[in-house]
Design an enzyme around this catalytic site. Structure first.
Site, mmCIF file in Angstrom:
data_model
loop_
_atom_site.group_PDB
_atom_site.id
_atom_site.type_symbol
_atom_site.label_atom_id
_atom_site.label_comp_id
_atom_site.label_asym_id
_atom_site.label_seq_id
_atom_site.Cartn_x
_atom_site.Cartn_y
_atom_site.Cartn_z
ATOM 1 N N GLU A 113 0.840 -1.199 0.000
ATOM 2 C CA GLU A 113 0.000 0.000 0.000
ATOM 3 C C GLU A 113 0.869 1.241 0.000
ATOM 4 O O GLU A 113 2.042 1.178 0.341
ATOM 5 C CB GLU A 113 -0.863 0.033 1.281
ATOM 6 C CG GLU A 113 -1.733 -1.165 1.457
ATOM 7 C CD GLU A 113 -2.346 -1.218 2.855
ATOM 8 O OE1 GLU A 113 -2.495 -0.162 3.506
ATOM 9 O OE2 GLU A 113 -2.665 -2.336 3.290
ATOM 10 N N LYS A 115 2.236 4.642 1.536
ATOM 11 C CA LYS A 115 2.370 5.195 2.887
ATOM 12 C C LYS A 115 2.080 6.696 2.779
ATOM 13 O O LYS A 115 2.929 7.480 2.370
ATOM 14 C CB LYS A 115 3.766 4.945 3.448
ATOM 15 C CG LYS A 115 3.871 5.345 4.896
ATOM 16 C CD LYS A 115 5.159 4.813 5.512
ATOM 17 C CE LYS A 115 5.199 5.032 7.009
ATOM 18 N NZ LYS A 115 4.982 6.405 7.423
ATOM 19 N N ASP A 117 1.521 10.462 3.605
ATOM 20 C CA ASP A 117 2.268 11.327 4.513
ATOM 21 C C ASP A 117 1.349 12.412 5.065
ATOM 22 O O ASP A 117 1.291 13.520 4.541
ATOM 23 C CB ASP A 117 3.446 11.953 3.747
ATOM 24 C CG ASP A 117 4.442 12.579 4.692
ATOM 25 O OD1 ASP A 117 4.349 12.332 5.904
ATOM 26 O OD2 ASP A 117 5.322 13.315 4.208
ATOM 27 N N TYR A 225 -6.847 2.992 5.796
ATOM 28 C CA TYR A 225 -5.936 1.875 5.571
ATOM 29 C C TYR A 225 -6.085 0.668 6.493
ATOM 30 O O TYR A 225 -5.439 -0.338 6.272
ATOM 31 C CB TYR A 225 -4.485 2.332 5.548
ATOM 32 C CG TYR A 225 -4.031 3.074 6.791
ATOM 33 C CD1 TYR A 225 -3.974 2.447 8.019
ATOM 34 C CD2 TYR A 225 -3.647 4.407 6.711
ATOM 35 C CE1 TYR A 225 -3.573 3.119 9.145
ATOM 36 C CE2 TYR A 225 -3.232 5.095 7.841
ATOM 37 C CZ TYR A 225 -3.197 4.452 9.048
ATOM 38 O OH TYR A 225 -2.798 5.113 10.160
ATOM 39 N N LYS A 316 10.767 3.259 3.278
ATOM 40 C CA LYS A 316 10.732 4.710 3.098
ATOM 41 C C LYS A 316 11.556 5.079 1.877
ATOM 42 O O LYS A 316 12.693 4.626 1.719
ATOM 43 C CB LYS A 316 11.324 5.401 4.327
ATOM 44 C CG LYS A 316 10.551 5.129 5.597
ATOM 45 C CD LYS A 316 9.482 6.137 5.854
ATOM 46 C CE LYS A 316 10.059 7.268 6.668
ATOM 47 N NZ LYS A 316 9.081 8.126 7.289
ATOM 48 N N CYS A 410 25.477 37.811 20.024
ATOM 49 C CA CYS A 410 24.146 37.756 19.411
ATOM 50 C C CYS A 410 24.083 38.702 18.203
ATOM 51 O O CYS A 410 24.426 39.882 18.317
ATOM 52 C CB CYS A 410 23.104 38.157 20.446
ATOM 53 S SG CYS A 410 21.447 38.252 19.765
ATOM 54 N N CYS A 413 21.577 41.691 19.241
ATOM 55 C CA CYS A 413 21.776 42.654 20.327
ATOM 56 C C CYS A 413 23.220 42.674 20.819
ATOM 57 O O CYS A 413 23.533 43.362 21.775
ATOM 58 C CB CYS A 413 20.822 42.353 21.479
ATOM 59 S SG CYS A 413 21.236 40.839 22.357
ATOM 60 N N CYS A 428 21.238 33.419 23.454
ATOM 61 C CA CYS A 428 21.474 34.810 23.817
ATOM 62 C C CYS A 428 20.766 35.021 25.151
ATOM 63 O O CYS A 428 19.551 34.860 25.253
ATOM 64 C CB CYS A 428 20.896 35.749 22.767
ATOM 65 S SG CYS A 428 20.814 37.440 23.371
ATOM 66 N N CYS A 434 16.796 41.806 23.949
ATOM 67 C CA CYS A 434 17.080 41.314 22.609
ATOM 68 C C CYS A 434 15.769 41.301 21.803
ATOM 69 O O CYS A 434 14.808 40.616 22.174
ATOM 70 C CB CYS A 434 17.667 39.906 22.740
ATOM 71 S SG CYS A 434 18.085 39.160 21.175
HETATM 72 S S1 IVH Z 1 -0.802 0.666 8.855
HETATM 73 C C1 IVH Z 1 0.533 -0.796 13.355
HETATM 74 N N1 IVH Z 1 -0.895 1.664 6.445
HETATM 75 O O1 IVH Z 1 2.254 5.487 8.998
HETATM 76 C C2 IVH Z 1 0.573 0.350 12.426
HETATM 77 N N2 IVH Z 1 -0.093 3.061 8.185
HETATM 78 O O2 IVH Z 1 4.271 4.371 11.394
HETATM 79 C C3 IVH Z 1 -0.464 0.208 11.374
HETATM 80 N N3 IVH Z 1 0.492 5.323 7.450
HETATM 81 O O3 IVH Z 1 0.972 6.346 12.016
HETATM 82 C C4 IVH Z 1 -0.386 1.296 10.403
HETATM 83 N N4 IVH Z 1 -0.033 5.045 5.337
HETATM 84 O O4 IVH Z 1 -0.528 6.926 10.171
HETATM 85 C C5 IVH Z 1 -0.562 1.885 7.729
HETATM 86 N N5 IVH Z 1 -1.088 2.394 4.269
HETATM 87 C C6 IVH Z 1 -0.764 2.621 5.537
HETATM 88 C C7 IVH Z 1 -0.278 3.874 5.961
HETATM 89 C C8 IVH Z 1 0.053 4.049 7.309
HETATM 90 C C9 IVH Z 1 0.421 5.900 6.240
HETATM 91 C C10 IVH Z 1 0.987 5.994 8.663
HETATM 92 C C11 IVH Z 1 0.131 5.759 9.868
HETATM 93 C C12 IVH Z 1 1.053 5.416 10.997
HETATM 94 C C13 IVH Z 1 2.399 5.462 10.387
HETATM 95 C C14 IVH Z 1 3.110 4.171 10.747
#
Ligand code: IVH
Length: 672
Positions: A113, A115, A117, A225, A316, A410, A413, A428, A434
C-alpha cells in the site's frame, strides 16, 4: 410544511446530498452541478432550522462547519495506535519477507500500500454513523477532533451498503492534497501572509483548529488503511479495504495501483519501484510503501514487538537531494534566545520547490560537516519543514576558504552568547533586551490560546515595537488612537479594532492570563491547575517550593521555573502593572463558586441529552469538582452520567463492565 413532511424531506435530502458528496469526493465523478448542490444544501439547512428536532449530528450540513471546539477532549484509544518499523533499504525488505516466511512456515500473501504522509486518524462508527474521530496522540490516547473531521467531505458520516459491523474503528491518514496546499499558499501570498510550510504540517495544524468552518474551507482529504473490530466478516486486509469502499470510504483503489496483493518478494519490489517513480505525479505526498501480511489470522500469529507489528513494515523512499553552492552562513535568534545557523544557498530546485535556505542546526553540526562559505553542498528534504545540509563536496572547495568560526555574540543585540553544558544550542541570555526575544514574548501573549487579542498579529507587534511604542506586554494597555493612526497600514477601523481587542482582553479569565505571561514550562494545562489551586496571583506568588509541588501535576522543574521567574524584579513589576491595568489575576466568583474536590479521583463519561445542564456545562461541573472527563467507557471509568438517548454501545459496554450509571439528578446530588 407539517412535521411528517419535514421529517421525510430531511431524510430524502440527507441521502441525496450524501450520495453527491460521495460521488464527488470519493469517486471523483460528480453527478450534480455545484449550484444545484448548494440549493439542496440550503433547503436542508432551512428545514433543520425550522424543525430542529429532526436535525442530526451527522447531517451533511455539518460539512460546512461553524461549530467551535475550544478544547479538544482527550480520549483513550480502544486499540493502541502503534507505528510501523521503517526501513530505508531493500535488503531490509528482503529480510522482513524471509523472516515472515520462516516464522509462518508457509506461503504468505502480502498487501502493498501507499504510505500516505499526513496525520493518522481513528474513526469509530456505530450502527453506520460516524461517532468519533480521534488523533493518534501518544498512541494510547489522542484528541477528539470529531467536529472538524465531519467537514472532510470524503469521510462518510453515514455508511451506505450493507454488512458493516455494528461497531468498528477504521483508521486512515488525513492529508492536504498538494493542489489545495498550493491554492492556500497563493491566497496567503496575495494577502501578504507567511506561507504554510508543507502539506503534512498544514494538515495536522488544520485538524487542530478551533473553528470548524476554517477546517471546512481547507480541502482536507482522507485515505483509510485499516479496520479494527470484533465482528469483521472478512479475514483479510485487502478484502476488508475493498469492502470499506462499498460502505462509502475512500479506500485505496486497486485500479490505480494504490494497493496490490503480492505473492513474493519480486512482486513487492516491483510495486516499490513503480511508486518510487510514479509518486511525483500524485496530488498527495507519500513517503514510502507499507507491506503487510494480508491474512488477519497470520497477522495474529506473528504478533507485535513492543512498538510495532511483526506483520508489517514500511519502506521509506530516499529523501531527495540537490547540489548547490552555499553563499553565506547567517544566524537567527529564536523567541527563547536559541541561535540557529542558516545556510543561504544559490537557489536550487528540490522535490518540486526552489530552495534558498537550509538549516545547519548548531555549532557541532557545522564543525562535523566542516561546512564553509563558498562550499558546494548537498541539500536534502526529509520530513522536516526546512531542508538541511547533509554533506560537502570537498573536492570543489575553492582554495584558501577559511574554516567557519561560530559567532560569539548575538547578531541582534551583540550580547555574548552562552552555551549550557550538555546542550547543543547557543543562547542569547539578554531575555529583556534582545528584540526577537522581546517580540516573541509579546507574540505569545496575544496568541489564540493565550489572550487572543482581536486585531493584533505578529506583524503589528513587529511594527509597534519598531516604532518604539511597545517594549513589553503592559505597554499594549497604554496605546492610544493618536499614537496608532499615523502609522502605516493603520486606518481608523483597524485602530478601533485593535484598541477594542486590547480592552476586551481584560475579561480573559485568570488561567489564560497566567498562561499568557509565558513563564517557562507553564503551558495551558499547568496554568489551569495553578489557577484552580491558588485562585489568585498573590496566593501563587506567596507559595514556596513545597506548596507548589503539592499541586497536582506540578513537579520540581515547573515549581523552580515559577519561583525563578518571579525572583526577577522585572517580572514582578510587569505583573503589578498588568494588575493595575485591570487584567484578571483571580478566578471569578462564578469560577470558584461550587468548586470542590468532591469528585477527585473519579472518571466520568457523559452521554446523552440533559435537562438542567448542557453537556458542556456538565463536563465543566465535573472538572470544577475535581473529576476527570473521558470520551469512551473503559474499565477505568467510575461513573457514566446518562441522559436521554444515551448511545446504545456505551450502555452495553457499561453494563458489561459493571460501571455505575447515574442520572443527571444523581450527579447533582453528588456535587451538592
Ligand atoms: S498501517 C501498526 N498503512 O504510517 C501500524 N499506516 O508508522 C499500522 N500510514 O501512524 C499502520 N499510510 O498513520 C498503515 N497504508 C498505511 C499507511 C500508514 C500511512 C501511517 C500511519 C502510521 C504510520 C506508521
Amino acid at each position: 410544511m407539517n412535521k411528517t413532511d419535514a421529517k421525510e424531506r430531511i431524510a430524502q435530502l440527507t441521502t441525496e446530498l450524501n450520495a453527491h458528496n460521495h460521488n464527488y469526493y470519493v469517486l471523483s465523478s460528480p453527478t450534480i452541478s455545484d449550484y444545484d448542490f448548494d440549493m439542496l444544501l440550503e433547503e436542508l439547512m432551512r428545514l433543520e432550522e425550522q424543525f430542529p428536532e429532526f436535525a442530526d449530528g451527522n447531517s451533511p450540513t455539518k460539512r460546512v462547519g461553524g461549530d467551535v471546539t475550544k478544547n479538544f477532549e482527550t480520549v483513550q484509544h480502544k486499540y493502541p495506535m502503534l507505528s510501523l518499523s521503517n526501513s530505508y533499504s531493500k535488503e531490509e525488505i528482503i529480510d522482513f519477507e524471509a523472516r515472515v516466511h520462516k516464522l509462518l512456515e508457509e506461503e504468505v500473501e502480502y498487501t502493498c500500500e501507499l504510505k500516505y504522509d499526513g496525520v493518522a486518524i481513528g474513526l469509530t462508527y456505530v450502527n453506520g454513523q460516524l461517532q468519533r474521530a480521534v488523533t493518534r496522540g501518544d498512541g494510547t490516547q489522542g484528541d477528539d477532533v470529531t467536529t472538524n473531521v465531519k467537514t472532510i467531505k470524503s469521510i462518510p458520516l453515514q455508511l451506505t451498503g450493507a454488512g458493516y459491523p455494528e461497531e468498528f474503528e477504521i483508521r486512515g491518514e488525513i492529508f492536504l492534497p498538494r493542489s489545495e496546499f498550493d491554492k492556500i499558499n497563493k491566497e496567503k501570498e496575495a494577502a501578504g501572509e507567511p506561507p504554510l510550510a508543507n502539506p503534512r504540517n498544514s494538515a495536522s495544524g488544520t485538524l487542530k483548529m478551533q473553528d470548524s468552518a476554517v477546517v471546512a474551507s481547507r480541502g482536507l482529504d482522507c485515505f483509510l488503511y485499516s479496520i479494527l473490530g470484533e465482528n469483521l466478516s472478512l479475514g483479510t486486509q485487502y478484502e476488508n479495504l475493498i469492502k470499506a469502499a462499498e460502505w462509502g470510504f475512500k479506500a485505496p483503489m486497486p485500479d490505480k495501483k494504490y494497493i496490490a496483493k503480492c505473492k513474493n518478494i519480486e512482486e513487492i519490489m516491483s510495486f516499490i519501484d513503480y511508486w518510487d517513480n510514479a509518486r511525483h505525479d500524485l496530488d498527495f505526498d507519500i513517503d514510502g510503501i507499507v507491506i503487510k501480511v494480508n491474512s488477519y489470522d497470520r497477522q495474529q500469529r506473528l504478533g507485535f514487538t513492543a512498538k510495532s507489528p511483526r506483520w508489517a513494515i514500511a519502506y521509506k523512499f530516499k529523501a531527495e537531494q540537490a547540489v548547490t553552492v552555499l553563499n553565506k552562513i547567517t544566524y537567527q535568534v529564536g523567541r527563547t534566545g536559541a541561535i540557529t545557523p542558516v545556510a543561504n544557498l544559490e537557489p536550487v530546485l528540490l522535490a518540486g520547490t526552489t530552495v534558498k535556505r537550509a538549516s545547519l542546526h548548531n555549532a557541532d553540526q557545522i564543525e562535523k560537516l566542516d561546512v564553509r562559505e563558498g562550499d558546494t553542498v548537498y541539500v536534502e528534504k526529509g520530513g522536516e519543514i526546512i531542508p538541511k545540509i547533509v554533506g560537502v563536496e570537498v573536492a570543489k572547495r575553492p582554495s584558501n576558504t577559511p574554516v567557519t568560526s561560530y559567532i560569539t555574540a548575538c547578531p541582534e543585540c551583540d550580547t555574548a552568547l552562552e552555551r549550557k553544558e550538555g546542550e547543543a544550542q547557543h543562547y542569547c541570555p539578554n531575555e529583556y533586551g534582545c528584540p526577537p526575544q522581546i517580540k516573541g514574548k509579546m507574540e505569545h501573549y496575544i496568541g489564540r490560546k493565550a489572550m487572543d487579542i482581536d486585531g493584533l498579529g505578529a506583524e503589528t507587534i513587529d511594527q509597534l515595537f519598531e516604532e518604539g511604542l511597545i517594549t513589553n506586554i503592559a505597554d499594549l494597555y497604554e496605546l492610544t488612537a493618536d499614537q496608532l493612526l499615523p502609522l502605516e497600514r493603520m486606518a481608523e477601523k483597524s485602530v478601533t479594532n485593535l484598541l477594542n481587542g486590547i480592552e476586551a482582553s481584560k475579561n480573559i479569565p485568570f488561567q489564560r492570563v497566567l498562561f499568557a505571561l509565558g513563564i517557562r514550562y507553564v503551558g495551558e494545562t499547568v496554568a489551569k491547575k495553578l489557577a484552580k489551586h491558588f485562585k489568585n496571583m498573590d496566593a501563587l506568588l506567596a507559595a514556596d517550593m513545597e506548596e507548589l509541588v503539592a499541586v497536582d501535576e506540578i513537579g520540581d522543574k515547573i515549581a523552580e521555573s515559577i519561583l525563578q521567574h518571579f525572583e526577577d524584579q522585572r517580572n514582578l513589576d510587569l505583573y503589578h502593572r498588568l494588575k493595575d491595568k485591570g487584567l484578571n489575576f483571580e478566578l471569578s466568583e462564578e469560577e470558584t463558586a461550587g468548586a470542590s474536590d468532591r469528585l477527585a479521583g473519579y472518571t466520568f463519561v457523559v452521554s446523552g441529552v440533559f435537562h438542567q445542564f448542557s453537556r458542556d456545562e456538565l463536563k465543566a461541573a465535573i472538572e470544577q469538582n475535581g473529576g476527570k472527563n473521558v470520551g469512551s467507557v473503559s474499565s477505568k471509568t467510575s461513573y457514566i452520567v446518562a441522559g436521554e438517548n444515551m448511545g446504545p454501545s456505551k450502555l452495553a459496554k457499561a453494563e458489561k463492565l459493571g460501571i455505575t450509571i447515574i442520572s443527571e439528578e444523581d450527579f447533582i446530588g453528588m456535587i451538592q
